[in-house]
Design a protein around this motif. Structure first.
Motif, PDB file in Angstrom:
ATOM      1  N   TYR A  36      13.526  91.310 -64.981  1.00 29.76           N
ATOM      2  CA  TYR A  36      12.109  91.300 -65.358  1.00 29.76           C
ATOM      3  C   TYR A  36      11.424  92.525 -64.764  1.00 29.76           C
ATOM      4  CZ  TYR A  36      12.736  86.449 -66.831  1.00 29.76           C
ATOM      5  OH  TYR A  36      13.162  85.315 -67.470  1.00 29.76           O
ATOM      6  N   LEU A  37      10.580  93.132 -65.575  1.00 27.28           N
ATOM      7  CA  LEU A  37       9.759  94.241 -65.108  1.00 27.28           C
ATOM      8  C   LEU A  37       8.579  93.642 -64.344  1.00 27.28           C
ATOM      9  CD1 LEU A  37       9.765  97.364 -65.499  1.00 27.28           C
ATOM     10  CD2 LEU A  37       8.171  97.010 -67.389  1.00 27.28           C
ATOM     11  N   ASP A  38       8.490  93.914 -63.042  1.00 30.77           N
ATOM     12  CA  ASP A  38       7.531  93.218 -62.186  1.00 30.77           C
ATOM     13  C   ASP A  38       6.253  94.038 -62.014  1.00 30.77           C
ATOM     14  OD1 ASP A  38       6.205  91.654 -60.398  1.00 30.77           O
ATOM     15  OD2 ASP A  38       7.558  92.026 -58.713  1.00 30.77           O
ATOM     16  N   PHE A  39       5.252  93.729 -62.830  1.00 35.62           N
ATOM     17  CA  PHE A  39       3.956  94.392 -62.698  1.00 35.62           C
ATOM     18  C   PHE A  39       2.973  93.538 -61.895  1.00 35.62           C
ATOM     19  CE2 PHE A  39       5.473  97.791 -65.045  1.00 35.62           C
ATOM     20  CZ  PHE A  39       4.490  98.743 -65.266  1.00 35.62           C
ATOM     21  N   THR A  40       3.496  92.531 -61.180  1.00 35.99           N
ATOM     22  CA  THR A  40       2.676  91.825 -60.192  1.00 35.99           C
ATOM     23  C   THR A  40       2.813  92.489 -58.826  1.00 35.99           C
ATOM     24  OG1 THR A  40       4.321  90.239 -59.330  1.00 35.99           O
ATOM     25  CG2 THR A  40       3.246  89.677 -61.418  1.00 35.99           C
ATOM     26  N   GLY A  41       3.969  93.115 -58.601  1.00 33.73           N
ATOM     27  CA  GLY A  41       4.204  93.785 -57.324  1.00 33.73           C
ATOM     28  C   GLY A  41       4.052  92.860 -56.136  1.00 33.73           C
ATOM     29  N   GLY A  42       4.438  91.580 -56.308  1.00 34.85           N
ATOM     30  CA  GLY A  42       4.278  90.647 -55.192  1.00 34.85           C
ATOM     31  C   GLY A  42       2.832  90.547 -54.753  1.00 34.85           C
ATOM     32  N   LEU A  43       1.923  90.333 -55.743  1.00 33.26           N
ATOM     33  CA  LEU A  43       0.477  90.351 -55.486  1.00 33.26           C
ATOM     34  C   LEU A  43       0.042  91.694 -54.890  1.00 33.26           C
ATOM     35  CD1 LEU A  43      -0.257  86.753 -54.147  1.00 33.26           C
ATOM     36  CD2 LEU A  43      -0.750  87.673 -56.406  1.00 33.26           C
ATOM     37  N   GLY A  44       0.691  92.756 -55.360  1.00 31.59           N
ATOM     38  CA  GLY A  44       0.330  94.092 -54.917  1.00 31.59           C
ATOM     39  C   GLY A  44       0.924  94.502 -53.583  1.00 31.59           C
ATOM     40  N   ALA A  45       1.756  93.654 -52.984  1.00 30.28           N
ATOM     41  CA  ALA A  45       2.280  93.951 -51.646  1.00 30.28           C
ATOM     42  C   ALA A  45       3.525  94.824 -51.666  1.00 30.28           C
ATOM     43  CB  ALA A  45       2.587  92.648 -50.907  1.00 30.28           C
ATOM     44  N   ALA A  46       4.295  94.777 -52.738  1.00 25.55           N
ATOM     45  CA  ALA A  46       5.567  95.515 -52.802  1.00 25.55           C
ATOM     46  C   ALA A  46       5.299  96.982 -53.120  1.00 25.55           C
ATOM     47  CB  ALA A  46       6.487  94.892 -53.851  1.00 25.55           C
ATOM     48  N   SER A  47       4.662  97.666 -52.191  1.00 25.54           N
ATOM     49  CA  SER A  47       4.188  99.025 -52.438  1.00 25.54           C
ATOM     50  C   SER A  47       5.317  99.992 -52.753  1.00 25.54           C
ATOM     51  CB  SER A  47       3.383  99.524 -51.234  1.00 25.54           C
ATOM     52  OG  SER A  47       4.118  99.357 -50.037  1.00 25.54           O
ATOM     53  N   THR A  48       6.431  99.882 -52.051  1.00 23.13           N
ATOM     54  CA  THR A  48       7.553 100.792 -52.285  1.00 23.13           C
ATOM     55  C   THR A  48       8.617 100.170 -53.181  1.00 23.13           C
ATOM     56  OG1 THR A  48       8.682 100.037 -50.276  1.00 23.13           O
ATOM     57  CG2 THR A  48       7.186 101.920 -50.059  1.00 23.13           C
ATOM     58  N   GLY A  49       8.263  99.088 -53.846  1.00 24.14           N
ATOM     59  CA  GLY A  49       9.215  98.394 -54.709  1.00 24.14           C
ATOM     60  C   GLY A  49      10.050  97.390 -53.935  1.00 24.14           C
ATOM     61  N   HIS A  50      10.922  96.729 -54.655  1.00 21.98           N
ATOM     62  CA  HIS A  50      11.780  95.710 -54.048  1.00 21.98           C
ATOM     63  C   HIS A  50      13.018  96.366 -53.444  1.00 21.98           C
ATOM     64  CE1 HIS A  50       9.313  92.542 -55.765  1.00 21.98           C
ATOM     65  NE2 HIS A  50       9.370  93.171 -56.930  1.00 21.98           N
ATOM     66  N   ALA A  51      13.258  96.053 -52.161  1.00 20.43           N
ATOM     67  CA  ALA A  51      14.452  96.512 -51.450  1.00 20.43           C
ATOM     68  C   ALA A  51      14.572  98.027 -51.439  1.00 20.43           C
ATOM     69  CB  ALA A  51      15.716  95.880 -52.057  1.00 20.43           C
ATOM     70  N   HIS A  52      13.481  98.707 -51.135  1.00 18.44           N
ATOM     71  CA  HIS A  52      13.551 100.159 -51.019  1.00 18.44           C
ATOM     72  C   HIS A  52      14.543 100.513 -49.905  1.00 18.44           C
ATOM     73  CE1 HIS A  52      12.510 104.319 -50.215  1.00 18.44           C
ATOM     74  NE2 HIS A  52      11.817 104.339 -51.347  1.00 18.44           N
ATOM     75  N   PRO A  53      15.468 101.434 -50.162  1.00 21.31           N
ATOM     76  CA  PRO A  53      16.528 101.678 -49.168  1.00 21.31           C
ATOM     77  C   PRO A  53      16.019 102.106 -47.799  1.00 21.31           C
ATOM     78  CG  PRO A  53      16.566 103.325 -50.946  1.00 21.31           C
ATOM     79  CD  PRO A  53      15.670 102.212 -51.392  1.00 21.31           C
ATOM     80  N   LYS A  54      14.969 102.921 -47.725  1.00 25.48           N
ATOM     81  CA  LYS A  54      14.455 103.340 -46.421  1.00 25.48           C
ATOM     82  C   LYS A  54      13.852 102.164 -45.660  1.00 25.48           C
ATOM     83  CE  LYS A  54      13.544 108.273 -47.061  1.00 25.48           C
ATOM     84  NZ  LYS A  54      12.525 109.345 -46.991  1.00 25.48           N
ATOM     85  N   VAL A  55      13.143 101.301 -46.380  1.00 27.98           N
ATOM     86  CA  VAL A  55      12.494 100.160 -45.727  1.00 27.98           C
ATOM     87  C   VAL A  55      13.531  99.128 -45.307  1.00 27.98           C
ATOM     88  CG1 VAL A  55      10.780  98.332 -45.987  1.00 27.98           C
ATOM     89  CG2 VAL A  55      10.367 100.573 -47.021  1.00 27.98           C
ATOM     90  N   THR A  56      14.490  98.827 -46.185  1.00 29.43           N
ATOM     91  CA  THR A  56      15.504  97.830 -45.831  1.00 29.43           C
ATOM     92  C   THR A  56      16.378  98.322 -44.682  1.00 29.43           C
ATOM     93  OG1 THR A  56      16.949  98.682 -47.595  1.00 29.43           O
ATOM     94  CG2 THR A  56      15.575  96.793 -48.120  1.00 29.43           C
ATOM     95  N   GLN A  57      16.678  99.613 -44.646  1.00 29.43           N
ATOM     96  CA  GLN A  57      17.463 100.148 -43.536  1.00 29.43           C
ATOM     97  C   GLN A  57      16.699 100.032 -42.219  1.00 29.43           C
ATOM     98  OE1 GLN A  57      18.670 104.251 -43.962  1.00 29.43           O
ATOM     99  NE2 GLN A  57      19.695 104.305 -41.981  1.00 29.43           N
ATOM    100  N   ALA A  58      15.402 100.350 -42.247  1.00 33.70           N
ATOM    101  CA  ALA A  58      14.594 100.243 -41.032  1.00 33.70           C
ATOM    102  C   ALA A  58      14.524  98.805 -40.543  1.00 33.70           C
ATOM    103  CB  ALA A  58      13.184 100.774 -41.305  1.00 33.70           C
ATOM    104  N   ILE A  59      14.369  97.870 -41.466  1.00 28.49           N
ATOM    105  CA  ILE A  59      14.319  96.450 -41.084  1.00 28.49           C
ATOM    106  C   ILE A  59      15.651  96.006 -40.492  1.00 28.49           C
ATOM    107  CG2 ILE A  59      14.206  94.112 -42.042  1.00 28.49           C
ATOM    108  CD1 ILE A  59      12.051  95.168 -43.982  1.00 28.49           C
ATOM    109  N   ALA A  60      16.755  96.385 -41.160  1.00 28.88           N
ATOM    110  CA  ALA A  60      18.082  95.964 -40.692  1.00 28.88           C
ATOM    111  C   ALA A  60      18.398  96.537 -39.318  1.00 28.88           C
ATOM    112  CB  ALA A  60      19.147  96.391 -41.702  1.00 28.88           C
ATOM    113  N   GLU A  61      18.090  97.816 -39.116  1.00 27.18           N
ATOM    114  CA  GLU A  61      18.367  98.430 -37.814  1.00 27.18           C
ATOM    115  C   GLU A  61      17.552  97.777 -36.708  1.00 27.18           C
ATOM    116  OE1 GLU A  61      17.726 102.601 -38.272  1.00 27.18           O
ATOM    117  OE2 GLU A  61      19.601 102.935 -39.374  1.00 27.18           O
ATOM    118  N   GLN A  62      16.283  97.506 -36.991  1.00 27.17           N
ATOM    119  CA  GLN A  62      15.449  96.879 -35.965  1.00 27.17           C
ATOM    120  C   GLN A  62      15.888  95.445 -35.690  1.00 27.17           C
ATOM    121  OE1 GLN A  62      13.121  98.168 -33.881  1.00 27.17           O
ATOM    122  NE2 GLN A  62      13.287  96.146 -32.944  1.00 27.17           N
ATOM    123  N   ALA A  63      16.283  94.726 -36.743  1.00 33.07           N
ATOM    124  CA  ALA A  63      16.748  93.344 -36.549  1.00 33.07           C
ATOM    125  C   ALA A  63      17.987  93.302 -35.668  1.00 33.07           C
ATOM    126  CB  ALA A  63      17.030  92.693 -37.900  1.00 33.07           C
ATOM    127  N   GLY A  64      18.803  94.344 -35.739  1.00 31.78           N
ATOM    128  CA  GLY A  64      19.985  94.395 -34.900  1.00 31.78           C
ATOM    129  C   GLY A  64      19.684  94.699 -33.439  1.00 31.78           C
TER     130      GLY A  64
END
Length: 413
Positions: A36-64
């Motif tokens: 599905y083409l998501d033009f809700t953007g998670g109520l506008g919150a998904a600013s960089t899209g879903h699972a942006h690689p830079k954001v997911t990498q930062a989250i994963a590294e910090q979680a570790g």
């Protein structure tokens, strides 16, 4: 202990019945593999899209390294870098930051700060605003009756002033009318010397993505300065690139005393912040406010990565271009059907308003079922469709969404 299979609460309204398995960029994929083409953007919150690689990498590294670091007990190494970065990108004069988790929490925190900083107890908000669902932020909100129904009595000390009618033919006169209404409230209901803050959204969100007129916001700021009232801008929805600038107030010629940030700040990870001036923060009594997850290290990491993406060369220029592309295409579609009454917005915070709620709902349903395009309703009367895709949307994806919308208009007319 709850039984296996216990139900989720039914309190959440549902825009769709989709069961989503994952997201990639601007698309989400359900458990059946349908995209599905998501033009809700998670109520506008998904600013960089879903699972942006830079954001997911930062989250994963910090979680570790560390998931939870309670800020009252000890500090962690993502706090100061985020403070420094926010100091660079927020409006002039904003230099001190408080971190929370949700938009509601951060707006209420801003009011508490304003009360301590001014030693006043009352707040002005504006007709049609939405600031949250805690008891106090509900008292500040007036976009829909259902949000308040059954929860009264709500806290006192909140006065709701007029907001310019976006449909008025003479906008200059309408701004003057609304400002006179604000003056009347300060003459008849609450003395200006008793008002801690005026709180306003640079783009009114839940009422239907209504850009606040510059003259109106300038008039509010003048009154705040004349009476020692703090100007609080709620950029929960409009901040972090959504309108084509890092913050919507940048284009409106005003300088807030407090700015509220959330949603797109950390690409949808639960994180929020307020920014203010040091001199005001020094009046916020130490120990009088806090929260268990304030300054969460994963949230800080997600916010830092999000800002890095938003500051990439050409990123915000693309937001402006795609917003112009979307607005122009939607304005052209008004020729298809007189029921499409209004198209408005700033950047990628765009609204299309129909003559009836039934028609708007039919268009949204057709887009989802026939074209796998996700849109959401908004507005006091649910006649408005909001367009808030992830800010990474490209030209062809805008074309795809507009084509689906055009087909829905034809099919439901």
């Amino acid at each position: 202990m709850a039984e296996t299979g216990a139900h989720l609460s039914g309190v959440w309204a549902k825009a769709t019945d989709l069961q989503i398995e994952r997201g990639m960029g601007i698309r989400v994929i359900d458990v059946n593999g349908h995209e599905y083409l998501d033009f809700t953007g998670g109520l506008g919150a998904a600013s960089t899209g879903h699972a942006h690689p830079k954001v997911t990498q930062a989250i994963a590294e910090q979680a570790g390294r560390m998931i939870h670091a309670q800020i009252n007990v000890y500090r962690h190494d993502k706090l100061q870098p985020l403070v420094n970065k926010l100091g660079e990108i927020t409006p002039d004069g904003i230099d001190t930051f408080y971190f929370g988790s949700t938009p509601d929490e951060i707006v209420e925190s801003a009011v508490k700060l304003a009360k301590h900083a001014t030693d006043r107890r009352n707040v002005i908000t504006f007709d049609g605003a939405f600031h949250g669902r805690t008891h106090y932020t509900l008292a500040m909100s007036s976009s829909r009756a259902i949000d308040r129904a059954g929860y009264g009595p709500l806290p006192g000390g909140v006065f709701i002033a007029p907001y310019p009618d976006p449909h008025a033919s003479d906008q200059e006169a309408e701004v003057s009318r609304a400002l006179r209404g604000l003056d009347r409230i300060m003459s008849t209901q609450v003395s200006p010397e008793k008002i801690a803050a005026c709180v306003i959204e640079p783009v009114i969100g839940e009422r239907g993505y209504i850009p606040t007129p510059q003259g109106f916001l300038e008039g509010i700021e003048r009154r705040c300065r004349d009476h020692g009232i703090l100007l609080v801008t709620d950029e929960t929805q409009s901040g972090f690139g959504r309108t084509g600038r890092m913050f919507a107030t940048e284009a409106l010629g005003v300088s807030p005393d407090i700015i509220c940030m959330a949603k797109g700040m950390a690409s949808g990870f639960p994180f929020a912040a307020l920014g203010t001036r040091r001199e005001l923060d020094e009046k916020w009594v130490t120990g009088s406010h806090s929260g268990s997850s304030n300054g969460n290290p994963i949230g800080c990491a997600a916010a830092l990565a999000t800002i890095e993406v938003l500051q990439e060369p050409g990123f915000l220029d693309n937001v402006k271009s795609r917003g112009n592309q979307l607005m122009d295409a939607l304005l052209n579609l008004q020729q298809l059907d007189q029921a499409l009454l209004h198209v408005r917005g700033r950047g990628l915070m765009v609204a299309t308003e129909f003559d009836t709620a039934e028609r708007a709902a039919a268009v949204v349903a057709h887009c989802q079922k026939e074209s796998r395009l996700l849109l959401m309703l908004a507005g006091t009367y649910k006649k408005t469709i909001r367009w808030s895709p992830p800010l990474i949307v490209n030209q062809s994806e805008i074309d795809e969404a507009v084509s689906a919308f055009a087909s829905a208009i034809r099919a439901t007319s």
